[in-house]
Enzyme design. Structure first.
Site, short mmCIF file in Angstrom:
data_model
loop_
_atom_site.label_atom_id
_atom_site.label_comp_id
_atom_site.label_asym_id
_atom_site.label_seq_id
_atom_site.Cartn_x
_atom_site.Cartn_y
_atom_site.Cartn_z
N GLN A 190 0.85 -1.19 0.00
CA GLN A 190 0.00 0.00 0.00
C GLN A 190 0.89 1.24 0.00
OE1 GLN A 190 -2.37 0.11 3.55
NE2 GLN A 190 -3.11 2.16 3.17
N SER A 200 1.10 6.43 2.49
CA SER A 200 1.73 7.39 3.39
C SER A 200 3.06 7.92 2.83
CB SER A 200 2.02 6.75 4.74
OG SER A 200 0.85 6.22 5.28
N SER A 204 -3.66 7.19 14.03
CA SER A 204 -3.05 7.22 15.37
C SER A 204 -4.12 7.38 16.46
CB SER A 204 -2.05 8.37 15.46
OG SER A 204 -2.76 9.60 15.43
N GLU A 250 -4.39 9.67 18.62
CA GLU A 250 -4.88 11.05 18.70
C GLU A 250 -5.96 11.29 17.64
OE1 GLU A 250 -1.60 10.25 18.71
OE2 GLU A 250 -1.36 10.61 20.85
N GLU A 263 -12.30 -3.88 5.71
CA GLU A 263 -11.63 -4.86 6.55
C GLU A 263 -12.11 -4.77 8.00
OE1 GLU A 263 -9.46 -7.41 5.72
OE2 GLU A 263 -9.87 -7.81 7.83
C1 LIG Z 1 3.45 -0.54 11.62
C2 LIG Z 1 2.93 0.43 10.60
C3 LIG Z 1 2.65 -0.02 9.32
C4 LIG Z 1 2.20 0.87 8.36
N1 LIG Z 1 1.98 0.40 7.08
C5 LIG Z 1 1.63 1.28 6.11
C6 LIG Z 1 1.52 0.84 4.74
O1 LIG Z 1 1.71 -0.33 4.42
N2 LIG Z 1 1.21 1.75 3.80
C7 LIG Z 1 0.97 3.06 4.10
O2 LIG Z 1 0.67 3.83 3.19
N3 LIG Z 1 1.09 3.52 5.38
C8 LIG Z 1 1.41 2.65 6.38
N4 LIG Z 1 1.56 3.11 7.69
C9 LIG Z 1 1.46 4.54 7.93
C10 LIG Z 1 0.36 5.01 8.86
O3 LIG Z 1 -0.87 5.05 8.19
C11 LIG Z 1 0.78 6.39 9.39
O4 LIG Z 1 1.93 6.19 10.19
C12 LIG Z 1 -0.27 7.06 10.21
O5 LIG Z 1 -1.34 7.44 9.41
C13 LIG Z 1 0.28 8.29 10.96
O6 LIG Z 1 0.90 9.15 10.08
P1 LIG Z 1 2.39 9.71 10.35
O7 LIG Z 1 3.24 8.56 10.72
O8 LIG Z 1 2.77 10.52 9.18
O9 LIG Z 1 2.26 10.61 11.63
P2 LIG Z 1 1.79 12.15 11.66
O10 LIG Z 1 0.50 12.28 10.92
O11 LIG Z 1 2.92 13.01 11.25
O12 LIG Z 1 1.51 12.34 13.20
C14 LIG Z 1 2.54 12.64 14.15
C15 LIG Z 1 1.90 12.80 15.50
O13 LIG Z 1 0.99 13.91 15.47
C16 LIG Z 1 -0.30 13.49 15.86
N5 LIG Z 1 -1.30 14.22 15.05
C17 LIG Z 1 -1.32 14.36 13.71
N6 LIG Z 1 -2.40 15.05 13.32
C18 LIG Z 1 -3.10 15.34 14.44
C19 LIG Z 1 -4.32 16.03 14.68
N7 LIG Z 1 -5.06 16.55 13.69
N8 LIG Z 1 -4.74 16.12 15.96
C20 LIG Z 1 -4.01 15.58 16.98
N9 LIG Z 1 -2.84 14.93 16.83
C21 LIG Z 1 -2.39 14.81 15.56
C22 LIG Z 1 -0.35 12.02 15.57
O14 LIG Z 1 -1.30 11.35 16.39
C23 LIG Z 1 1.07 11.60 15.93
O15 LIG Z 1 1.20 11.42 17.31
C24 LIG Z 1 2.00 2.23 8.68
C25 LIG Z 1 2.29 2.66 9.98
C26 LIG Z 1 2.75 1.79 10.93
C27 LIG Z 1 3.05 2.29 12.31
#
Ligand SMILES: Cc1cc2nc3c(=O)[nH]c(=O)nc-3n(C[C@H](O)[C@H](O)[C@H](O)COP(=O)(O)OP(=O)(O)OC[C@H]3O[C@@H](n4cnc5c(N)ncnc54)[C@H](O)[C@@H]3O)c2cc1C
Length: 395
Positions: free
Chosen positions: A129, A132, A378, A380, A248
């Site tokens: 996928q 991100s 997440s 949050e 899912e």
């Molecule tokens: C084990 C794992 C597998 C994954 N596999 C895939 C995959 O196969 N394909 C894919 O595309 N993605 C994948 N992901 C990505 C996942 O969807 C993102 O990590 C997730 O959506 C969070 O985005 P970010 O990591 O960019 O964090 P950010 O969005 O940058 O967030 C950083 C912090 O800020 C907080 N935050 C952000 N926005 C807000 C808000 N509006 N209000 C309050 N708090 C906020 C978040 O909660 C977090 O604590 C995977 C992630 C993990 C951990």
């Protein structure tokens, strides 16, 4: 607890349980959604995925002409399958095949369905996928990878993806890319299928604190894709991605089963480790924590079953799944932390160390547990959805 499943579902459960016991791959159980560690494991996982589809335990909800089981197959059936796989500590299918399959049913062309669905069902072709990006996770619609039309048809794709689970093993990627830089951010995104072996794609596995490489960085540098790689209409990628993500549900019920097993394993652990010179299980504080965790898991299970019932009656509310996801992932972190606390000095030993408790199960679980509070939205973000849509609070 008994959540009152129909008797025929209990028969189905017995059938699935026997199937899983007979066919589950010989791979040591690990916490979470993990990738194959080597080519042998990958092969085992492909065979396992193929068997689950062939038996109708995966893809039962697909349209019948593509191998689905028909109207007799309900949401509860997929829940039972997820639960039994979790109970046996067996892995789920590898890859995002089910995700792209649902996008293709609803938005793809006949040619795309004929091209990709058989490989997903046989387990031979793995999808990842590619959604991100660094800087675009919670706010996915801000993604910057762009797909620019080229003369003669097709697109040239440039950008970076991250967190790509199974990317190192994937044959194809389900890609979101910006196709209209001037449109509002949700309206300028398109969905594509990209061949992961295309020139210009560089896949770099990331080594996580669990010691394994379950996800990757993927760099796309002027990658040429054909016009027929576009899924659905141009600039409708946001709608397509959201619609395919909503299919899912087996995972949440499976999570509750896994947490219940962890409570039982924690009780066993508390019997063999000591606190103040006595078995930890005799300590009132330990008993209280175990009781509290156990009650939380029961509450989660009740919520999960209520959600499934609403889902199958099509009365699901937007904040139902976020409530279960939040509870599940936060209980998981608390439980794994308590296990290490109980383990005392042995809690710092890792898998492979002969003195590690339960062969390092708790260490692996602890190091992985935080991932669930991030992946798929997440904690949050879950709280925001519950607050705004469930409780009607202001943004
Ligand atoms: C084990 C794992 C597998 C994954 N596999 C895939 C995959 O196969 N394909 C894919 O595309 N993605 C994948 N992901 C990505 C996942 O969807 C993102 O990590 C997730 O959506 C969070 O985005 P970010 O990591 O960019 O964090 P950010 O969005 O940058 O967030 C950083 C912090 O800020 C907080 N935050 C952000 N926005 C807000 C808000 N509006 N209000 C309050 N708090 C906020 C978040 O909660 C977090 O604590 C995977 C992630 C993990 C951990």
């Amino acid at each position: 607890m008994d959540y009152g499943m129909a008797p025929e579902l209990e028969e189905f459960r017995a059938e699935v349980r026997a199937f899983v016991a007979e066919h589950k791959p010989a791979i040591a159980p690990k916490a979470g959604v993990r990738s194959a560690e080597n080519a042998e494991e990958l092969e085992l996982l492909k065979v396992w995925t193929g068997k689950l589809f062939a038996a109708g335990y995966l893809g039962g909800d697909w349209p019948e002409q593509y191998g689905g089981a028909g109207p007799s197959y309900s949401a509860e059936h997929s829940v039972v399958v997820g639960e039994e796989i979790a109970r046996a500590r067996a892995p789920l299918m590898t890859g995002a095949g089910n995700l792209i399959a649902h996008a293709l049913f609803d938005f793809g062309t006949d040619a795309q369905r004929a091209r990709y669905l058989p490989g997903i069902r046989s387990g031979r072709q793995i999808f990842c996928q590619l959604f991100s990006e660094p800087g675009s996770g919670s706010d996915l619609a801000s993604l910057r990878t762009k797909a620019v039309p080229v003369d003669g048809g097709g697109y040239r794709v440039t950008g970076q993806k991250v967190w790509t689970t199974h990317g190192q093993w994937a044959d194809f990627g389900y890609l979101l890319a910006r196709t209209d830089a001037d449109a509002p951010k949700h309206k300028g995104i398109s969905a594509f299928v990209v061949d992961m072996r295309s020139p210009g794609i560089d896949i770099r596995p990331l080594r996580e604190m669990t010691g394994t490489s379950d996800f990757n960085e993927v760099f796309l540098d002027n990658v040429l894709i054909d016009a027929d790689a576009l899924v659905g209409d141009l600039n409708k990628g946001w709608l397509i991605a959201n619609s395919s993500l909503g299919h899912e549900r087996s995972g949440v019920a499976a999570s509750a089963v896994r947490l219940r097993q962890n409570v039982e394993a924690l009780i066993d652990l508390a019997k063999v480790v000591s606190r103040h010179g006595r078995p930890a299980i005799e300590d009132g504080h330990v008993q209280e924590r175990l009781g509290s965790l156990s009650a939380s898991v029961d509450a989660l299970s009740a919520l999960v079953y209520a959600n499934i019932s609403r889902w199958s009656r099509k009365t699901e509310r937007t904040y139902d799944a976020p409530m279960a996801k939040l509870l599940f992932s936060e209980i998981g972190v608390e439980m794994e932390r308590f296990a290490l606390e109980l383990s005392g000095e042995a809690g710092i030993l890792v898998e492979g160390d002969p003195d590690a408790i339960d062969r390092g199960r708790w260490q692996d679980g602890f190091l992985y547990a935080r991932a669930y509070t991030i992946a798929g939205g997440s904690s949050e973000i879950m709280r925001n959805i519950i607050a705004e849509r469930g409780l009607g609070m202001p943004r």
